[in-house]
Design an enzyme around this catalytic site. Structure first.
Site, PDB file in Angstrom:
ATOM      1  N   TYR A 155      14.009 -10.169 -29.240  1.00 50.42           N
ATOM      2  CA  TYR A 155      12.884  -9.203 -29.158  1.00 50.42           C
ATOM      3  C   TYR A 155      11.983 -10.016 -28.097  1.00 50.42           C
ATOM      4  CZ  TYR A 155       9.539  -5.612 -30.405  1.00 50.42           C
ATOM      5  OH  TYR A 155       8.983  -4.454 -30.155  1.00 50.42           O
ATOM      6  N   LYS A 162       3.557  -7.676 -28.093  1.00 51.16           N
ATOM      7  CA  LYS A 162       3.327  -6.975 -29.629  1.00 51.16           C
ATOM      8  C   LYS A 162       2.100  -7.806 -30.303  1.00 51.16           C
ATOM      9  CE  LYS A 162       5.609  -3.235 -29.443  1.00 51.16           C
ATOM     10  NZ  LYS A 162       5.138  -2.030 -28.580  1.00 51.16           N
TER      11      LYS A 162
END
Ligand code: NAP
Length: 275
Positions: A155, A162
């Site tokens: 990720y 995020k």
């Protein structure tokens, strides 16, 4: 009809598998009227029937969030269509491929800037530009993922984006609270969408989540859609600055709950499949 009389805009529908589509559909089912946006001409044709199905009645506008002039034009169109709006769905993220696999230390400054611009700054810019037409009980919603809180393989750059997005939600919520505007995020469990396809080993993430979440399943865009609709509606009128998990409970787990067979061997293997 929880959303009857509510008008809004949904950014981030790429197709009917998009999380934004799930949220738009849930809002439409509860009586909301909306406009949706598309990134460029390539998506315009494909999305036309979706806009029609969502009852947009021609309220279907280009908006590449990396282009400030398109955000300004979107505000003008929404003002013409609706006067005021009650909700914004920001379901947008992008990171160059190099940021979604491989060594974290190899991420270039260019990739970092693009990811932060499109996935984080756009929320600030859209909220600011549309603020003059937001009603006094408006609600803004964005989408996050657990990879912004804890390490998730591959990720990488999106995890950093995020984390920044979740803090942006909190600072925006404080800033806009005085105007009655709420800002929240849903942290959704992994769902197979176009954006997700860019993440290395995504199918393994799906298996792992289903195996190790309390509800023992992956979430759907309908489930995220319903929770999103709640956060956009007056049902959540005292909720702001929240990162609301819709992930089957995955985030509460400190350690996988493993069951053992009669011989004392774990029945859930490392890859999430039952033995
Ligand atoms: P998706 O269907 O591919 O939606 C992503 C959207 O972002 C697309 O509509 C994409 O447009 C749009 N976008 C990218 N760059 C843009 C730009 N410059 N301007 C305007 N729009 C742009 O994937 P999704 O999974 O539903 O993603 C929606 C949000 O949910 C993202 O923030 C994602 O990080 C988040 N999320 C996803 C998951 C998951 O597992 N799927 C889990 C948690 C959170 P085009 O497709 O037209 O390029």
């Amino acid at each position: 009809m929880i959303m009857k009389g509510k008008k809004g805009v949904v950014l981030g529908i790429a197709n009917k598998k998009s999380i934004a589509y799930g949220i738009a559909k849930a809002c439409q089912d509860q009586g909301a009227e909306m406009a949706i946006t598309f990134l460029n001409e390539r998506f315009e044709k494909k999305l036309e029937p979706v806009a029609e199905e969502l009852g947009c009645n021609g309220r279907f506008y280009p908006c590449d969030v990396s282009k400030p002039e398109e955000i300004k034009a979107l505000k003008a169109s929404l003002e013409k269509d609706f006067g005021e709006i009650d909700f914004i769905v920001h379901s947008i993220a992008f990171a160059p491929k190099e940021g979604l696999s491989g060594r974290f230390t190899d991420i270039s400054k260019e990739a970092f800037e693009v990811a932060m611009d499109i996935s984080v700054y756009s929320l600030i810019e859209i909220t600011r530009e549309l603020k003059p037409i937001l009603s006094d009980k408006a609600s803004v919603l964005t989408l996050s993922y657990y990879g912004g809180v804890k390490y998730i393989p591959n990720y990488n750059l999106m995890g950093v984006a995020k984390a920044a997005l979740e803090m942006t939600v909190k600072y925006l919520a404080e800033d806009l609270g005085r105007d009655g505007i709420r800002v929240n995020a849903i942290s959704a469990g992994p769902i197979k969408t176009l954006a997700a396809a860019g993440i290395g080993d995504f199918s393994f993430m799906l298996k792992w989540n289903a195996a190790h979440s309390p509800l023992k399943k992956n979430v759907t865009i309908e489930e995220v859609g319903n929770s999103g609709m709640y956060l956009l509606s007056d049902l959540s009128s005292a909720v702001t600055g929240e990162i609301h998990y819709v992930d089957g409970g995955f985030n509460i787990m400190g350690m996988p709950a493993v069951e053992f067979d009669e011989d004392g061997k774990p029945t859930i293997a490392w890859n999430g499949e039952s033995k």
